[in-house]
Design a protein around this motif. Structure first.
Motif, PDB file in Angstrom:
ATOM      1  N   ALA A 186       0.826  -1.203   0.000  1.00 31.24           N
ATOM      2  CA  ALA A 186       0.000   0.000   0.000  1.00 31.24           C
ATOM      3  C   ALA A 186       0.859   1.250   0.000  1.00 31.24           C
ATOM      4  O   ALA A 186       0.489   2.247  -0.589  1.00 31.24           O
ATOM      5  CB  ALA A 186      -0.937  -0.006   1.199  1.00 31.24           C
ATOM      6  N   GLU A 187       2.004   1.185   0.669  1.00 31.86           N
ATOM      7  CA  GLU A 187       2.899   2.345   0.713  1.00 31.86           C
ATOM      8  C   GLU A 187       3.305   2.771  -0.692  1.00 31.86           C
ATOM      9  O   GLU A 187       3.259   3.934  -1.025  1.00 31.86           O
ATOM     10  CB  GLU A 187       4.147   2.022   1.546  1.00 31.86           C
ATOM     11  N   ALA A 188       3.714   1.801  -1.511  1.00 28.70           N
ATOM     12  CA  ALA A 188       4.187   2.118  -2.856  1.00 28.70           C
ATOM     13  C   ALA A 188       3.071   2.717  -3.710  1.00 28.70           C
ATOM     14  O   ALA A 188       3.297   3.673  -4.435  1.00 28.70           O
ATOM     15  CB  ALA A 188       4.755   0.878  -3.526  1.00 28.70           C
ATOM     16  N   SER A 189       1.860   2.154  -3.606  1.00 25.49           N
ATOM     17  CA  SER A 189       0.771   2.675  -4.426  1.00 25.49           C
ATOM     18  C   SER A 189       0.371   4.081  -3.992  1.00 25.49           C
ATOM     19  O   SER A 189       0.047   4.916  -4.821  1.00 25.49           O
ATOM     20  CB  SER A 189      -0.431   1.737  -4.381  1.00 25.49           C
ATOM     21  N   ALA A 190       0.413   4.353  -2.697  1.00 24.69           N
ATOM     22  CA  ALA A 190       0.104   5.706  -2.226  1.00 24.69           C
ATOM     23  C   ALA A 190       1.150   6.689  -2.726  1.00 24.69           C
ATOM     24  O   ALA A 190       0.827   7.786  -3.161  1.00 24.69           O
ATOM     25  CB  ALA A 190       0.022   5.735  -0.703  1.00 24.69           C
ATOM     26  N   ALA A 191       2.414   6.291  -2.670  1.00 31.39           N
ATOM     27  CA  ALA A 191       3.485   7.165  -3.147  1.00 31.39           C
ATOM     28  C   ALA A 191       3.369   7.371  -4.651  1.00 31.39           C
ATOM     29  O   ALA A 191       3.583   8.463  -5.160  1.00 31.39           O
ATOM     30  CB  ALA A 191       4.842   6.574  -2.781  1.00 31.39           C
ATOM     31  N   ALA A 192       3.005   6.305  -5.378  1.00 32.76           N
ATOM     32  CA  ALA A 192       2.884   6.399  -6.830  1.00 32.76           C
ATOM     33  C   ALA A 192       1.751   7.334  -7.237  1.00 32.76           C
ATOM     34  O   ALA A 192       1.796   7.933  -8.302  1.00 32.76           O
ATOM     35  CB  ALA A 192       2.655   5.012  -7.422  1.00 32.76           C
ATOM     36  N   ALA A 193       0.755   7.441  -6.394  1.00 34.10           N
ATOM     37  CA  ALA A 193      -0.384   8.302  -6.703  1.00 34.10           C
ATOM     38  C   ALA A 193      -0.014   9.776  -6.642  1.00 34.10           C
ATOM     39  O   ALA A 193      -0.703  10.612  -7.183  1.00 34.10           O
ATOM     40  CB  ALA A 193      -1.533   8.012  -5.742  1.00 34.10           C
ATOM     41  N   GLY A 194       1.068  10.104  -5.989  1.00 33.74           N
ATOM     42  CA  GLY A 194       1.502  11.486  -5.885  1.00 33.74           C
ATOM     43  C   GLY A 194       0.985  12.138  -4.620  1.00 33.74           C
ATOM     44  O   GLY A 194       0.166  11.572  -3.900  1.00 33.74           O
ATOM     45  N   PRO A 195       1.482  13.319  -4.357  1.00 36.50           N
ATOM     46  CA  PRO A 195       1.093  14.007  -3.121  1.00 36.50           C
ATOM     47  C   PRO A 195      -0.351  14.510  -3.182  1.00 36.50           C
ATOM     48  O   PRO A 195      -0.886  14.766  -4.255  1.00 36.50           O
ATOM     49  CB  PRO A 195       2.073  15.176  -3.046  1.00 36.50           C
ATOM     50  N   ASP A 196      -0.963  14.609  -2.007  1.00 37.10           N
ATOM     51  CA  ASP A 196      -2.305  15.196  -1.902  1.00 37.10           C
ATOM     52  C   ASP A 196      -2.150  16.708  -1.999  1.00 37.10           C
ATOM     53  O   ASP A 196      -1.422  17.306  -1.208  1.00 37.10           O
ATOM     54  CB  ASP A 196      -2.925  14.813  -0.553  1.00 37.10           C
ATOM     55  N   LEU A 197      -2.808  17.321  -2.969  1.00 37.32           N
ATOM     56  CA  LEU A 197      -2.594  18.742  -3.231  1.00 37.32           C
ATOM     57  C   LEU A 197      -3.800  19.634  -2.941  1.00 37.32           C
ATOM     58  O   LEU A 197      -3.672  20.849  -2.934  1.00 37.32           O
ATOM     59  CB  LEU A 197      -2.156  18.943  -4.688  1.00 37.32           C
ATOM     60  N   GLU A 198      -4.974  19.039  -2.745  1.00 40.50           N
ATOM     61  CA  GLU A 198      -6.170  19.846  -2.495  1.00 40.50           C
ATOM     62  C   GLU A 198      -6.258  20.209  -1.024  1.00 40.50           C
ATOM     63  O   GLU A 198      -5.944  19.398  -0.163  1.00 40.50           O
ATOM     64  CB  GLU A 198      -7.434  19.086  -2.911  1.00 40.50           C
ATOM     65  N   SER A 199      -6.687  21.433  -0.749  1.00 42.45           N
ATOM     66  CA  SER A 199      -6.792  21.860   0.640  1.00 42.45           C
ATOM     67  C   SER A 199      -7.660  23.108   0.731  1.00 42.45           C
ATOM     68  O   SER A 199      -7.639  23.958  -0.154  1.00 42.45           O
ATOM     69  CB  SER A 199      -5.396  22.169   1.187  1.00 42.45           C
ATOM     70  N   ALA A 200      -8.429  23.185   1.794  1.00 43.50           N
ATOM     71  CA  ALA A 200      -9.242  24.369   2.083  1.00 43.50           C
ATOM     72  C   ALA A 200      -9.613  24.301   3.550  1.00 43.50           C
ATOM     73  O   ALA A 200      -9.393  23.294   4.212  1.00 43.50           O
ATOM     74  CB  ALA A 200     -10.505  24.409   1.224  1.00 43.50           C
ATOM     75  N   ARG A 201     -10.170  25.376   4.055  1.00 40.46           N
ATOM     76  CA  ARG A 201     -10.672  25.393   5.426  1.00 40.46           C
ATOM     77  C   ARG A 201     -12.171  25.191   5.337  1.00 40.46           C
ATOM     78  O   ARG A 201     -12.875  25.992   4.721  1.00 40.46           O
ATOM     79  CB  ARG A 201     -10.331  26.747   6.060  1.00 40.46           C
ATOM     80  N   PHE A 202     -12.678  24.107   5.925  1.00 40.84           N
ATOM     81  CA  PHE A 202     -14.086  23.755   5.819  1.00 40.84           C
ATOM     82  C   PHE A 202     -14.823  24.012   7.126  1.00 40.84           C
ATOM     83  O   PHE A 202     -14.263  23.851   8.203  1.00 40.84           O
ATOM     84  CB  PHE A 202     -14.239  22.267   5.478  1.00 40.84           C
ATOM     85  N   SER A 203     -16.082  24.419   6.981  1.00 39.74           N
ATOM     86  CA  SER A 203     -17.019  24.479   8.101  1.00 39.74           C
ATOM     87  C   SER A 203     -18.322  23.901   7.561  1.00 39.74           C
ATOM     88  O   SER A 203     -18.407  23.538   6.394  1.00 39.74           O
ATOM     89  CB  SER A 203     -17.211  25.924   8.570  1.00 39.74           C
ATOM     90  N   ILE A 204     -19.338  23.796   8.394  1.00 32.29           N
ATOM     91  CA  ILE A 204     -20.637  23.322   7.927  1.00 32.29           C
ATOM     92  C   ILE A 204     -21.302  24.449   7.137  1.00 32.29           C
ATOM     93  O   ILE A 204     -21.297  25.601   7.559  1.00 32.29           O
ATOM     94  CB  ILE A 204     -21.501  22.866   9.115  1.00 32.29           C
ATOM     95  N   CYS A 205     -21.846  24.116   5.974  1.00 34.25           N
ATOM     96  CA  CYS A 205     -22.524  25.111   5.135  1.00 34.25           C
ATOM     97  C   CYS A 205     -23.750  25.640   5.868  1.00 34.25           C
ATOM     98  O   CYS A 205     -24.567  24.854   6.361  1.00 34.25           O
ATOM     99  CB  CYS A 205     -22.973  24.485   3.824  1.00 34.25           C
ATOM    100  N   THR A 206     -23.861  26.950   5.929  1.00 31.72           N
ATOM    101  CA  THR A 206     -25.027  27.555   6.564  1.00 31.72           C
ATOM    102  C   THR A 206     -25.898  28.295   5.557  1.00 31.72           C
ATOM    103  O   THR A 206     -27.061  28.556   5.811  1.00 31.72           O
ATOM    104  CB  THR A 206     -24.605  28.537   7.678  1.00 31.72           C
TER     105      THR A 206
END
Length: 127
Positions: free
Chosen positions: A1-21
């Motif tokens: 699993a380590e190799a496949s996760a590394a092969a997939a590349g880094p996680d690049l999406e990011s934001a600050r989430f709250s509950i939608c109001t």
């Protein structure tokens, strides 16, 4: 699993989430399996969670609120990846994506914790 996760590349999406109001937040969590990210509605394709609107009973609402809060925490816990699914969009126009971090499905984290069930193509009640 380590190799496949590394092969997939880094996680690049990011934001600050709250509950939608309301409809103004670009990135927020609508419920346990749906969130808005940079203005686009994303449906986590590999899970189903209890409803927080149009729920069938009080227990479903409580479980839906817990799933929603947990998804906020998971998304805020670090960068993630939005992976493709067999279909691009659902009938409501939401993007269907598999959300992963380090090669592991965040949807399956919700399943393992009892907040969701794996999506098998059929909607079922939670009451």
């Amino acid at each position: 699993a380590e190799a496949s996760a590394a092969a997939a590349g880094p996680d690049l999406e990011s934001a600050r989430f709250s509950i939608c109001t309301d409809g103004t937040a670009l990135s927020c969590v609508i419920d346990g399996d749906t969130f808005r990210y940079r203005g686009d509605s994303i449906r986590i394709a590999d899970i189903d969670t209890p409803e927080v609107r149009d729920y069938g009973c009080a227990t479903e609402k409580v479980r839906g609120d817990a799933a929603t809060a947990r998804l906020v925490a998971l998304l805020n816990d670090g960068p993630f990846t939005l992976g493709d699914y067999e279909r691009d969009r659902d009938r409501y126009g939401r993007a269907l994506r598999i959300v992963t971090r380090d090669g592991h499905s965040l949807g399956m984290v919700l399943v393992a914790e009892g907040h969701a069930r794996a999506w098998d193509g059929a909607r079922r009640g939670w009451c």
